[in-house]
Motif scaffolding. Structure first.
Motif: not given
Length: 160
Positions: A146-157
């Motif tokens: 979940p932490l890695m997915m939040q990081l990826l979403v933040g980078i994508g945003g």
């Protein structure tokens, strides 16, 4: 002559055509939407098109409509609001799956660690250590998913 205890109430709610078209309930839903969306600078209204179809239009301070019915959005407008809500609902929809995978990772890692220890005990050290390493790294990655997915979403945003 005795008076009736319960008199039927007559309430006029609109015309028959409004009832059949469903515009009455649609108007109530739009009013409810407008109460909640006012904080975000949005307003919904009913529009009857030339074809007789009733459409819902959403307007706000953040976007301007042109004669060709194309919308130009400004950062922080209704499009960003809808994107955020959609992303939030998708994350909530997958949360039970993520929780199940994280719960299953513990017993699977335990079996793999035990198997690695048994292989180490029967003098197959390379296979045993490899199995223990893979189980440990896999368990840590699953717990951090979940932490890695939040990081990826933040980078994508930030990129988009």
């Amino acid at each position: 002559m005795a008076k009736r205890l319960f008199q039927p109430k007559v309430q006029t709610v609109g015309s028959v055509s409004e009832f059949l078209s469903g515009e009455g309930t649609l108007k109530k839903e739009i009013a409810r939407f407008n109460r909640h969306a006012a904080a975000h600078g949005l307003k919904a209204s009913l529009t009857t098109l030339a074809t007789g179809v009733t459409a819902v239009s959403i307007t706000g301070k953040a976007f301007v409509t042109h004669a060709s019915a194309q919308a130009v959005t400004v950062q922080g407008g209704p499009v960003d609001y809808v994107k955020g809500k959609a992303k939030e609902q998708i994350v909530q929809a997958f949360q039970p799956l993520v929780d199940m995978i994280q719960a299953l990772s513990y017993p699977i890692a335990l079996v793999m660690l035990t198997g690695g220890a048994l292989l180490f005990m029967i003098n197959q050290k390379d296979k045993g250590i490899s199995l223990i390493q893979n189980a440990s790294i896999g368990y840590i990655l699953v717990q951090l998913m979940p932490l890695m997915m939040q990081l990826l979403v933040g980078i994508g945003g930030a990129v988009g």
